[in-house]
Write an enzyme that holds these catalytic residues in place. Sequence first.
Site, PDB file in Angstrom:
ATOM      1  N   LYS A   4      56.843  55.965  53.039  1.00 10.89           N
ATOM      2  CA  LYS A   4      57.465  56.303  51.753  1.00 10.89           C
ATOM      3  C   LYS A   4      58.047  57.721  51.816  1.00 10.89           C
ATOM      4  O   LYS A   4      59.179  57.971  51.401  1.00 10.89           O
ATOM      5  CB  LYS A   4      56.441  56.214  50.619  1.00 10.89           C
ATOM      6  CG  LYS A   4      56.109  54.776  50.236  1.00 10.89           C
ATOM      7  CD  LYS A   4      54.920  54.677  49.298  1.00 10.89           C
ATOM      8  CE  LYS A   4      54.527  53.225  49.064  1.00 10.89           C
ATOM      9  NZ  LYS A   4      53.284  53.078  48.302  1.00 10.89           N
ATOM     10  N   GLN A  10      48.639  56.522  45.581  1.00 14.10           N
ATOM     11  CA  GLN A  10      48.472  55.373  46.478  1.00 14.10           C
ATOM     12  C   GLN A  10      47.158  54.634  46.184  1.00 14.10           C
ATOM     13  O   GLN A  10      46.092  55.256  46.164  1.00 14.10           O
ATOM     14  CB  GLN A  10      48.513  55.857  47.938  1.00 14.10           C
ATOM     15  CG  GLN A  10      48.450  54.747  48.965  1.00 14.10           C
ATOM     16  CD  GLN A  10      49.649  53.792  48.915  1.00 14.10           C
ATOM     17  OE1 GLN A  10      50.789  54.231  48.817  1.00 14.10           O
ATOM     18  NE2 GLN A  10      49.390  52.501  48.947  1.00 14.10           N
ATOM     19  N   ASP A  36      55.767  53.690  39.965  1.00 19.87           N
ATOM     20  CA  ASP A  36      55.152  52.426  40.387  1.00 19.87           C
ATOM     21  C   ASP A  36      55.246  51.379  39.272  1.00 19.87           C
ATOM     22  O   ASP A  36      55.036  50.196  39.510  1.00 19.87           O
ATOM     23  CB  ASP A  36      53.659  52.646  40.720  1.00 19.87           C
ATOM     24  CG  ASP A  36      53.423  52.693  42.223  1.00 19.87           C
ATOM     25  OD1 ASP A  36      54.280  52.194  42.987  1.00 19.87           O
ATOM     26  OD2 ASP A  36      52.367  53.224  42.632  1.00 19.87           O
TER      27      ASP A  36
END
Length: 293
Positions: free
Chosen positions: A54, A98, A121
Amino acid sequence: MSARIIDGKALAAELRAAVAAETQRLVTAHGLQPGLAVVLIGDNPASKSYVASKSRALVEAGMRPFDFKLPAETGEAELLGLIKKLNGDSAVNGILVQLPLPRQINTSRIIASIDPDKDVDGFHPLNAGRLMSGLPALVPCTPVACLKLIKTVHESLVGIDALMVGRSHIVGNPLSQVLLNENATVTVAHTFTRHLPELCRRAELLCVAIGCAEFIRGEWIKPGATVIDVGINRVTVDGKSRIVGDVNFSEAVEVAGAVTPVPGGVGPMTIVCLLVNTLRAACMQAGLPPPAV
Ligand code: NDP
């Protein structure tokens, strides 16, 4: 008959170039370089590898990375403190924590503490609610990626018979809502669903996110259907480890009209869609129109 293979890798490369161009335009025209904070706790090898790819993609697109690597024993209060700081930092347009988090940290509390406008997200309940209500929202990256792949086959989804197998908060639920918002006729299947093969056979668009290796058989697929396989499952065949999807690809390719491979389908697009969401968040926060990607 052999299905068209939807090449997620090639489409992701195209989208990455478009994101980089749009980022450059924001920098030049508005002095705005989108920034994304990526928070990794502990040293789970899969999470470390996701975070590394990422961050790499972010830098390649010309965005500003803010990396935070915290030890596995980090407490909830400390993480909440960091998120509070990032929420208030105007150079940070997106915040990604994460998952999975270590046991001592309550995941729902962490997600709820992220500023919804920075929730790239798309997991914050406010964004989930906005998506449900058909309002502009930050939508989870995988459903965004799936829609982009589907749109390379179907210009319009109006009235299409779609089946979503799986109803997780990360993929199945938001993807079924995304399809509904496109005016598809959506059925959602899960572990309590009866007659799954028959349901699959009716679907012109079959999306699968269940985490069961090669579970969906070719004979369950409607001839000519579009099949989107989100699954990522590691299996060992003849002593060799490899990644397969939730759909039996070699059977599906004989029946479907178009199908995503695993690897090389939804996965590569998902990472680029994180960049798309970061651009969207940056534009939204600066009061600019949504980016052209
Ligand atoms: P979850 O385990 O959170 O959810 C799985 C869903 O599938 C649940 O809703 C479950 O139903 C349903 N399900 C499981 N088995 C069956 C079955 N036999 N029949 C019908 N429904 C079933 O998984 P995720 O949604 O997080 O992930 C799904 C897959 O997608 C995984 O392989 C994951 O690795 C992959 N993935 C890939 C991404 C990408 O970028 N390509 C991103 C995210 C995930 P119930 O609710 O009843 O339990």
